[in-house]
Design an enzyme around this catalytic site. Structure first.
Site, PDB file in Angstrom:
ATOM      1  N   ASP A 274      29.831  47.418  24.097  1.00 20.05           N
ATOM      2  CA  ASP A 274      28.464  47.009  23.369  1.00 20.05           C
ATOM      3  C   ASP A 274      29.255  47.086  21.864  1.00 20.05           C
ATOM      4  OD1 ASP A 274      26.110  46.584  22.529  1.00 20.05           O
ATOM      5  OD2 ASP A 274      25.708  48.705  22.046  1.00 20.05           O
TER       6      ASP A 274
ATOM      7  N   ASP B 132      25.681  52.590  23.878  1.00 21.13           N
ATOM      8  CA  ASP B 132      25.099  53.719  23.301  1.00 21.13           C
ATOM      9  C   ASP B 132      23.282  53.715  23.380  1.00 21.13           C
ATOM     10  OD1 ASP B 132      24.419  51.445  21.502  1.00 21.13           O
ATOM     11  OD2 ASP B 132      25.281  52.401  19.666  1.00 21.13           O
TER      12      ASP B 132
ATOM     13  N   ASP C 186      21.823  50.099  27.715  1.00 17.98           N
ATOM     14  CA  ASP C 186      23.390  49.845  28.079  1.00 17.98           C
ATOM     15  C   ASP C 186      23.528  50.773  29.549  1.00 17.98           C
ATOM     16  OD1 ASP C 186      24.604  48.658  26.248  1.00 17.98           O
ATOM     17  OD2 ASP C 186      24.382  50.395  24.950  1.00 17.98           O
TER      18      ASP C 186
END
Length: 888
Positions: A332, A626, A630
């Site tokens: 990410d 996080d 995700d």
């Protein structure tokens, strides 16, 4: 429960149509009778938890491994031939291994429950024309919900009224700044992060207020859809568990075949079938590496401790090694590769471009070209910074020694930039007190304030470039300003413009009509900057043959700019694919673009498809993240890595590993530890198999050539469960080989029992046979004492494996490196293990109770010396193999 997913595509529906579809009055809301009816129809507004398997069933799952089957068969066979103590010991090893694994994994599979917790809130609703507060679980489709700054959105809503409304959707979409909301419908192919007319469950209102009609609750919300994807995604085996299972099957087949052959040959030779059966059992027990499961578990546990010291917490034991096998890391962007703190990097004022250094902190310089700017040196820049502070509703506060923004992140970035120039908000507000304000509204794209300043009044304005230029004097150099803004935008900066004008001293209020004939002041370019340590970590990972991919919900331009800064590039540079591009692709088309490095504006289902596409190409995939968005990809990945500080509980529960410092650089350290763990497991396997092979061949040779078992099953168990375990466990502490991070990732299909390792096992098994059986025959022929001959065979085998350990471990190489002046720690643990084994062997051989228990006789000094000399013989081929065919 009624399936709400069959309803309309709400982001495309206008307000009146949404209200009509849900049969709700946009002023009065639903009636109590209708609320009760819809509760019955749709059920509570909560995510249905996945039913968890009982602790007993999860514990029993730990026995469903081929190596454990081998142990259980060994225990059963020992019990059947009357060796009850041996059976108890072997079963105890299997039991301890299962208990350790159960404890390490007992907290896994809780992500769905964490999702449920994330929606436990209260909400303000309008029912029967009255505003009341209810538990979020009692909200139903059609409810009219009021939201304001600080509220957590309790359900998916079609917004019907907004005022200066901004919502932080980072946990759902990955976008680094709050999204301005309005009531407009959006086109059909609009991705989640651009659906400005919607508010989604679990997101946080950071500014303004709004009203929306609930269109989805519980499992039908976007958060609920993520929950369903997590239930549908597979919890994949790690590379280690796959390889150990494959390896164990091979060993099981080999042992079964050898035991069967042994029994057949003894019958052919005319040996009593009972004795043949006992010989087959002895061979099977000798070939089974009883201590291997425990040794692997200990090695993984040591890896867990090492990783914890390097800020990586492992939740599932096999995940330790999985990182060492990783070929691709899908990361990410927001909060993982970047700092998740908007920071001003550029300012354009007075036709000059300024660069701001440092991060989200007071420390940092202001540069014009290569020259450092002195405090207050440039009035144009100083005026622009003052405008950014005064036309600003946010504040800075210190938390745990660090500055944090209370309010909008972009406004916080302006306050930090001003601090670097010596301007503090508290002092400026005293010098230029605010008289009135026009709050920011997404429809207008600007904010303005009226401030008192030494006998005059000033209107300050900040907002989008288009809004500010429209309000400014047309005589300015508009094309030059647009060009500078475009340069900033091309680098991924979010651009804000500033303007001001002096106004009538008597003015006490301002409105939109006062925002005319403004004087343009300048531009600010800000970005969520990369973590410096993450840039270095990416270099190290790439040098280790690991591909890095950015998968983010943020804007494509921003993602591309960050990717360039961090050297996350594909074969043809940085090409950014958007989520809507992926939506129209088949799985075959997707596999064609997966080699690309950057994917932006992606939804959770896109991330999941990308991970699966990589896995279909036999990649070992680690996914970092996080946010709630995700979680499905974290669970699908070979190893999921969550952020410990900024990460949501949902992400943490879905992950295999948690970084306590939210630092991408810790992943590089974890990869190194993972590779070291795998190396040490290979060393353990390469160490123990020749010992077991030597035992099996010795039993085989004894029955074929001497019609006697040279090493009894109980003696074999002593070697396998005491001496061998004590020695091979020292390999779990072996430090990393010097070239550990310069190797390419291991091929995913590579077997643990490779051809090279198999050749080593066969070679050293033969040398162990020659040393052990040779010493057995010599002592038996010269003394005619079978118990003494067996004692000599056992001690020769243990001496051989002790010398072999020295060739496998880093003990000797580390001493040589230290003598050459290199700064390395000596790997002394094998020396401790050998010392312990010498002590144990002394009692095994010389103590009378042990002689009685293990059917041996004491050795004299010369006989013991002969065992030592025979054992040294194995060291010669072992050192040659280390030089030309190392275990790795």
């Amino acid at each position: 429960m009624n399936d709400q997913t069959e309803k309309k595509n709400w982001p495309q529906v206008d307000i009146k149509e949404a209200a009509a579809s849900l049969d709700v009055d946009l002023e009065k809301g639903l009636s109590e009778e209708e609320i009760e009816r819809r509760k019955e129809e749709y059920g509570p507004n909560e995510i249905a938890g996945k039913k968890k398997r009982s602790a007993l069933m999860r514990f029993l799952d730990n026995f469903k491994e081929p190596l454990i089957y081998i142990l259980l068969v060994a225990a059963l066979v020992s019990f059947l031939i009357g060796e009850r103590v041996d059976a108890a010991v072997i079963f105890g090893v299997a039991l301890i291994n299962a208990i350790v694994s159960f404890i390490q994994e007992s907290k896994a599979e809780n992500a769905i429950y964490a999702l449920s917790k994330s929606m436990v809130t209260r909400a303000k609703v309008i029912r029967n024309g009255k505003t009341i507060e209810v538990a979020s679980r009692d909200i139903v489709p059609g409810d009219l919900v009021v939201i304001s700054s600080g509220d957590k959105v309790s359900s998916d809503m079609r917004l019907v009224e907004t005022r200066d409304l901004q919502i932080n959707e980072a946990s759902l979409t990955g976008e680094s700044v709050p999204v301005s909301k309005n009531t407009d419908a959006t086109p059909e192919d609009t991705v989640l992060g651009d659906q400005t007319g919607m508010a989604f469950a679990g997101t946080l209102v950071t500014r303004g207020r709004g009203k929306g009609v609930v269109v989805a609750t519980g499992q039908s919300t976007e958060t609920g859809r993520i929950s369903q994807m997590m239930e549908d995604s597979q919890s994949l085996q790690t590379p280690l568990t796959r390889k150990i299972r494959d390896f164990s099957r091979k060993i099981l087949y080999i042992i079964t075949g050898m035991a069967g052959l042994m029994f057949f040959l003894t019958i052919v030779k005319g040996i009593n079938w009972t004795q043949g059966f006992h010989s087959a059992v002895a061979l099977a027990v000798s070939a089974i590496p009883e201590g291997l499961p425990a040794a692997i578990t200990v090695t993984l546990a040591i890896g867990v401790n090492r990783m914890a010291k390097r800020n990586a917490i492992i939740r599932k034991l096999p995940a330790v090694e999985a990182l060492g096998s990783t070929t691709v890391i899908c990361s990410d962007k927001t909060g993982t590769l970047t700092q998740n703190r908007m920071t001003v990097r550029r300012f354009y004022a007075g036709q000059k471009m300024y660069e701001f250094t440092g991060g989200f902190e007071e420390q940092g310089d202001i540069l014009i070209g290569d020259r450092k700017l002195g405090e207050g040196e440039d009035p144009d820049l100083q005026d622009c910074l003052i405008a950014g502070v005064l036309c600003n509703d946010s504040h800075l506060q210190e938390k745990d020694g660090k500055l944090e923004t209370s309010g909008d992140p972009t406004e916080g970035a302006l306050l930090i930039a001003a601090l670097k120039a010596g301007e503090e908000k508290e002092e400026l507000e005293k010098e230029y007190p605010r008289i009135d304000v026009i709050p920011f509204e997404s429809e207008k794209q600007y904010m303005a304030t009226l401030n008192q300043a030494e006998g005059r009044k000033i209107v300050y304005m900040k907002g989008s470039l288009e809004a500010v230029l429209e309000s400014c004097d047309k005589a300015l150099e508009e094309q030059e300003i647009i060009g500078k803004a475009s340069q900033m935008a091309d680098k991924g900066f979010r651009v804000l413009a500033f303007a001001r004008k002096e106004t009538d001293e008597r003015k006490e209020r301002i409105n939109d009509n006062d925002i005319k004939d403004m004087v343009f002041m300048g531009l600010a370019g800000m970005i969520d900057p990369p973590r410096e340590e993450a840039v270095e970590a990416i270099k190290v990972a790439q040098s280790a043959g690991i591909k890095i991919k950015m998968i983010t919900g943020d804007h494509a331009q921003t993602a591309g700019a960050i990717a360039k800064q961090m050297n996350i590039t594909g074969e043809n540079g940085v090409k950014v694919y958007k989520g809507k591009d992926l939506s129209g692709m088949s799985d075959e088309d997707l596999s064609g673009v997966i080699e690309n490095s950057v994917f932006a504006r992606v939804a959770p289902e896109h991330k999941l498809r990308l991970v699966k596409a990589l896995q279909s190409k036999n990649e070992i995939v680690a996914v970092t993240g996080d946010g709630v968005n995700d979680a499905p990809a974290l669970q699908q990945a070979d190893i999921g890595v969550a952020m410990g500080i900024m990460g949501t509980e949902v992400a943490k529960e879905a992950a295999d590993m948690i970084l306590t410092d939210d630092n991408f650089a810790s992943i590089e350290a974890a990869v190194e530890e993972g590779r070291t763990v795998y190396d040490n497991i290979l060393k353990i396997i390469g160490f123990i198999l020749p010992v077991n092979g030597g035992e099996a061949l010795t039993v085989f040779a004894g029955m074929l050539f001497a019609a006697v078992i040279p090493i009894l099953p109980v003696q074999i168990l002593w070697v396998n469960l005491v001496s061998s375990v004590a020695l091979m466990l020292t390999l779990a502490f072996d430090p990393a080989e010097k070239d550990i991070m310069s190797r390419k990732p291991r091929p995913s299909g590579e077997s643990i029992l490779s051809k090279r390792l198999l050749a080593r096992v066969i070679t050293l098994s033969v040398f162990n046979l020659l040393a052990t059986f040779g010493m057995f025959e010599f002592i038996w022929q010269t003394t005619d004492d079978l118990g003494l001959a067996r004692a000599a065979a056992v001690n020769t085998l243990v001496a051989a494996e002790a010398f072999y350990l020295l060739s496998v471990s880093r003990f000797i190489p580390s001493i040589c490196e230290r003598l050459r002046g290199e700064e390395v720690a000596i790997a002394y643990v094998p020396a401790i293990g050998i010392s312990v084994v010498i002590f144990l062997q002394y009692f095994f051989t010389q103590w009378q109770p042990m002689n009685a228990l293990f059917h041996t006789s004491p050795l004299n000094f010369m006989q013991a010396l002969g065992c030592f000399a025979a054992g040294v013989m194995v060291l010669i081929p072992a050192l040659i193999l280390r030089r030309y065919a190392p275990i790795k």
